[in-house]
Design an enzyme around this catalytic site. Structure first.
Site, PDB file in Angstrom:
ATOM      1  N   ASP A   1      -4.226  -0.916  -5.559  1.00 20.17           N
ATOM      2  CA  ASP A   1      -2.812  -0.566  -5.369  1.00 20.17           C
ATOM      3  C   ASP A   1      -1.893  -1.782  -5.423  1.00 20.17           C
ATOM      4  O   ASP A   1      -0.697  -1.656  -5.624  1.00 20.17           O
ATOM      5  CB  ASP A   1      -2.624   0.180  -4.040  1.00 20.17           C
ATOM      6  CG  ASP A   1      -3.239  -0.575  -2.865  1.00 20.17           C
ATOM      7  OD1 ASP A   1      -4.006  -1.539  -3.089  1.00 20.17           O
ATOM      8  OD2 ASP A   1      -2.959  -0.203  -1.709  1.00 20.17           O
ATOM      9  N   HIS A   2      -2.442  -2.972  -5.212  1.00 24.21           N
ATOM     10  CA  HIS A   2      -1.672  -4.227  -5.249  1.00 24.21           C
ATOM     11  C   HIS A   2      -2.657  -5.367  -5.068  1.00 24.21           C
ATOM     12  O   HIS A   2      -3.828  -5.147  -4.756  1.00 24.21           O
ATOM     13  CB  HIS A   2      -0.602  -4.261  -4.141  1.00 24.21           C
ATOM     14  CG  HIS A   2      -1.153  -4.124  -2.761  1.00 24.21           C
ATOM     15  ND1 HIS A   2      -1.777  -5.160  -2.099  1.00 24.21           N
ATOM     16  CD2 HIS A   2      -1.218  -3.061  -1.911  1.00 24.21           C
ATOM     17  CE1 HIS A   2      -2.186  -4.743  -0.909  1.00 24.21           C
ATOM     18  NE2 HIS A   2      -1.871  -3.463  -0.772  1.00 24.21           N
TER      19      HIS A   2
ATOM     20  N   HIS B   1      -5.541 -10.220   4.622  1.00 24.06           N
ATOM     21  CA  HIS B   1      -4.366 -10.596   5.433  1.00 24.06           C
ATOM     22  C   HIS B   1      -4.682 -11.694   6.451  1.00 24.06           C
ATOM     23  O   HIS B   1      -3.771 -12.273   7.027  1.00 24.06           O
ATOM     24  CB  HIS B   1      -3.797  -9.371   6.156  1.00 24.06           C
ATOM     25  CG  HIS B   1      -2.860  -8.577   5.315  1.00 24.06           C
ATOM     26  ND1 HIS B   1      -1.746  -9.124   4.709  1.00 24.06           N
ATOM     27  CD2 HIS B   1      -2.862  -7.267   4.965  1.00 24.06           C
ATOM     28  CE1 HIS B   1      -1.114  -8.189   4.024  1.00 24.06           C
ATOM     29  NE2 HIS B   1      -1.773  -7.056   4.158  1.00 24.06           N
TER      30      HIS B   1
ATOM     31  N   ASP C   1      -7.776  -5.746   1.364  1.00 25.64           N
ATOM     32  CA  ASP C   1      -6.412  -5.973   1.851  1.00 25.64           C
ATOM     33  C   ASP C   1      -6.387  -6.389   3.311  1.00 25.64           C
ATOM     34  O   ASP C   1      -5.789  -7.397   3.678  1.00 25.64           O
ATOM     35  CB  ASP C   1      -5.571  -4.705   1.662  1.00 25.64           C
ATOM     36  CG  ASP C   1      -4.110  -4.959   2.031  1.00 25.64           C
ATOM     37  OD1 ASP C   1      -3.556  -5.976   1.578  1.00 25.64           O
ATOM     38  OD2 ASP C   1      -3.530  -4.162   2.782  1.00 25.64           O
TER      39      ASP C   1
ATOM     40  N   ARG D   1      10.077   1.101   6.182  1.00 27.43           N
ATOM     41  CA  ARG D   1       8.709   1.644   6.090  1.00 27.43           C
ATOM     42  C   ARG D   1       8.336   2.228   7.449  1.00 27.43           C
ATOM     43  O   ARG D   1       8.420   1.542   8.466  1.00 27.43           O
ATOM     44  CB  ARG D   1       7.738   0.544   5.673  1.00 27.43           C
ATOM     45  CG  ARG D   1       6.300   1.024   5.665  1.00 27.43           C
ATOM     46  CD  ARG D   1       5.415   0.094   4.890  1.00 27.43           C
ATOM     47  NE  ARG D   1       4.060   0.096   5.431  1.00 27.43           N
ATOM     48  CZ  ARG D   1       3.029  -0.482   4.863  1.00 27.43           C
ATOM     49  NH1 ARG D   1       3.198  -1.125   3.728  1.00 27.43           N
ATOM     50  NH2 ARG D   1       1.841  -0.453   5.418  1.00 27.43           N
ATOM     51  N   PRO D   2       7.903   3.481   7.484  1.00 34.12           N
ATOM     52  CA  PRO D   2       7.733   4.170   8.769  1.00 34.12           C
ATOM     53  C   PRO D   2       6.558   3.724   9.623  1.00 34.12           C
ATOM     54  O   PRO D   2       6.662   3.669  10.842  1.00 34.12           O
ATOM     55  CB  PRO D   2       7.528   5.634   8.368  1.00 34.12           C
ATOM     56  CG  PRO D   2       7.919   5.735   6.949  1.00 34.12           C
ATOM     57  CD  PRO D   2       7.717   4.386   6.344  1.00 34.12           C
TER      58      PRO D   2
ATOM     59  N   ARG E   1       5.419  -9.343  15.236  1.00 32.90           N
ATOM     60  CA  ARG E   1       5.174  -7.958  14.800  1.00 32.90           C
ATOM     61  C   ARG E   1       3.878  -7.392  15.374  1.00 32.90           C
ATOM     62  O   ARG E   1       3.721  -6.177  15.486  1.00 32.90           O
ATOM     63  CB  ARG E   1       5.163  -7.858  13.267  1.00 32.90           C
ATOM     64  CG  ARG E   1       4.139  -8.732  12.598  1.00 32.90           C
ATOM     65  CD  ARG E   1       4.209  -8.650  11.077  1.00 32.90           C
ATOM     66  NE  ARG E   1       3.548  -7.455  10.590  1.00 32.90           N
ATOM     67  CZ  ARG E   1       3.558  -7.082   9.308  1.00 32.90           C
ATOM     68  NH1 ARG E   1       4.204  -7.800   8.414  1.00 32.90           N
ATOM     69  NH2 ARG E   1       2.925  -6.004   8.922  1.00 32.90           N
TER      70      ARG E   1
ATOM     71  N   SER F   1       0.812  -1.225   0.000  1.00 36.79           N
ATOM     72  CA  SER F   1       0.000   0.000   0.000  1.00 36.79           C
ATOM     73  C   SER F   1       0.842   1.269   0.000  1.00 36.79           C
ATOM     74  O   SER F   1       0.508   2.245  -0.669  1.00 36.79           O
ATOM     75  CB  SER F   1      -0.943   0.009   1.207  1.00 36.79           C
ATOM     76  OG  SER F   1      -1.846  -1.064   1.110  1.00 36.79           O
TER      77      SER F   1
ATOM     78  N   HIS G   1       0.658 -10.378   0.100  1.00 34.84           N
ATOM     79  CA  HIS G   1       0.193  -9.735  -1.126  1.00 34.84           C
ATOM     80  C   HIS G   1       0.542 -10.628  -2.320  1.00 34.84           C
ATOM     81  O   HIS G   1       1.299 -11.581  -2.180  1.00 34.84           O
ATOM     82  CB  HIS G   1       0.874  -8.374  -1.284  1.00 34.84           C
ATOM     83  CG  HIS G   1       0.462  -7.390  -0.236  1.00 34.84           C
ATOM     84  ND1 HIS G   1       1.125  -6.199  -0.029  1.00 34.84           N
ATOM     85  CD2 HIS G   1      -0.541  -7.416   0.678  1.00 34.84           C
ATOM     86  CE1 HIS G   1       0.535  -5.534   0.956  1.00 34.84           C
ATOM     87  NE2 HIS G   1      -0.474  -6.259   1.402  1.00 34.84           N
TER      88      HIS G   1
END
Length: 505
Positions: free
Chosen positions: A438-439, A401, A397, A257-258, A185, A62, A456
């Site tokens: 977007d994907h 997941h 999305d 990636r922030p 995570r 994304s 993805h």
């Protein structure tokens, strides 16, 4: 008189795939999408790999997707940029990295390395950790502690042991490094201020508190025995010389990636942090691979490359009114990322943020906040002053997941209902919509042998332009969407936008 708005509608994680197996996009009942697909010009475009500035074959995501969409060009992503710096040796001369090493030497202290341990390439790449270890070896520092965050989301649910073994081989090869703590995570990389999760990861890293195992492998295997997959592994510590993050230490956080690295970094670096009680580390050198946000006080290893003349800026310069709208999970994407890494609103821009539901996982509420997003947009359209709308529906999305087919089908069906109301209203106003994604993700939520697939995909994404009488190019990439919007708006495309309108002229 009401304006005739042009909308870009992003169905997040929604791509084209031939096979019906595990394909929620194909299996969902989506009469509105199908109606537009049959009535209006369509094409499909690439949303992964080199077409979006990622390494070849790398799935899109994304952040990358929205940046390419908004910029109207291929944006070379952090992953590609960092890989290149390692390959050509610039990485090892990087000032910030060498300052971290110098800090450790000057203080006789330890270097802690944080990051997501996988090759998913969405948030991080574990080969970047290997480069940090090589730098430490070259510079002769021996106290290097790795705090590994396990993925299981952008890669297989139970793939951590592979990355752990490879990393331990690298420790042996270089004679530098050891695992100090391990967290899924879910705990270490939250982005919704669920501080109870972060606190558990923080305690393992900073205070060396939590369940203890003889090795990273042993801790992961114990979690597997309890049916806990990588993403949800409870923070634990690994026996060894490490005793947490102490005064005078240095940290390098190698996530590029922030959005999911910011909260943990804020806990360590922001003296005003009040999410839970923390004891600040004195004289801590804290470096992050990219700038995470303004609440994180860190040295930046790879400074941002400025993107000028993104879709929002061009709209502003042409006196157009624009709206950015999404629910929490994708709000940064339609704002910050779509604007090329800029937080501030452009002149004539307004934003609507709809709260995402507070549930443990979105398969429990597949509709998420789609109906609320739709209602808010209809309200905004009624004002009659909008020229450009940038909208994201998060469901395909976020529910995709989960790797669960039925909830993902429900998610798409909810979005389709909302899509119908929104697009019909825009058409009734004399406007146009581009419906795209977007994907990929929801196009494959099960593997061929019916295991959950939470990652993805690299499949191309559909494009529908609700304008009769035009022909679309047979292929393209995400960077062609902004030029297509400008084409529909009759606005001149700036030279910085190297993408091409998908409309044939």
């Amino acid at each position: 008189m009401a304006k005739q708005p042009t909308a870009l509608i992003i169905l997040d994680g929604f791509a084209n795939r031939e096979s019906e197996h595990g394909n929620a996009v194909k299996q969902a009942h989506k009469p509105n999408f199908d109606r537009y697909y049959e009535k209006y010009p369509t094409t499909q475009i690439e949303a992964s790999g080199l077409d979006v500035g990622l390494p070849e074959g790398q799935m899109g995501n994304s952040e990358v997707g929205h940046m390419n969409i908004g910029a109207g060009r291929i944006v070379y992503q952090s992953l590609t940029r960092i890989n290149k710096s390692i390959e050509d040796g610039e990485f090892f001369d990087n000032t910030v990295l060498n300052n971290a090493v110098k800090h450790v030497k000057d203080n006789g202290s330890a270097l802690h390395v944080f990051g997501l341990l996988s090759d998913g390439g969405v948030h991080s790449h574990y080969k970047h950790l290997f480069a940090i270890l090589e730098l430490a070896k070259k510079q002769g520092i021996d106290k290097v502690y790795v705090h590994a965050f396990l993925d299981g989301r952008d890669v297989d649910q139970k793939s951590a042991l592979k990355y752990i073994e490879e990393t331990e081989d690298k420790f042996k090869e270089l004679g530098v490094g050891q695992f100090a703590s391990v967290s899924g995570r879910y705990y270490a990389m939250d982005r919704d201020k669920r501080w109870d999760r972060e606190e558990r990861a923080y305690n393992a890293i900073r205070n060396f508190e939590g369940p203890t195992f003889t090795s990273a492998k042993a801790g992961v295997e114990a979690n597997y025995k309890n049916d806990v997959t990588d993403e949800f592994v409870e923070p634990f510590i690994v026996e060894g010389q490490n005793d947490g993050v102490n005064d005078g230490d240095a940290v390098i956080f190698y996530n590029f990636r922030p959005d999911r690295a910011a909260q943990l970094s804020e806990i360590f670096t922001n003296k005003a942090f009040d999410g839970f009680k923390v004891e600040q580390v004195d004289n801590l050198f804290y470096a992050t691979f990219t700038k995470y946000n303004d609440n994180v006080d860190a040295e930046i290893v790879f400074e941002k490359v400025d993107l000028n003349n993104t879709i929002g800026e061009v709209a502003q310069d042409n006196g157009l009114k624009q709206l950015r709208i999404a629910e929490t999970e994708k709000y940064p994407h339609v704002t910050y990322f779509m604007s090329g890494g800029r937080n501030e609103e452009f002149e004539g821009e307004r934003r609507r943020l709809i709260d995402s539901p507070k549930v443990a996982t979105y398969d429990l509420k597949p509709e998420m906040s789609a109906y609320e997003v739709k209602d808010a947009l209809l309200e905004e359209l009624d004002k009659g002053d909008l020229d450009l709308i940038l909208l994201n529906f998060a469901n395909p999305d976020m529910v995709g997941h989960s790797g669960m087919l039925e909830p993902t089908i429900k998610a798409i069906e909810a979005v389709d209902e909302c899509l119908g109301e929104v697009v019909d209203k825009i058409i009734d106003m004399g406007g146009h919509a581009i419906i795209t994604a977007d994907h990929g993700n929801s196009d494959q939520v099960l593997t061929d042998d019916d295991q959950p697939m939470t990652t993805h995909t690299t499949n191309p994404v559909p494009v529908i332009v609700t304008k009769e009488g035009v022909t679309l190019r047979e292929t393209g990439r995400l960077g062609d969407l902004a030029p297509t919007l400008l084409d529909l708006l009759n606005v001149k495309q700036p030279s910085e936008m190297t993408g091409e309108s998908l409309i044939k002229h």
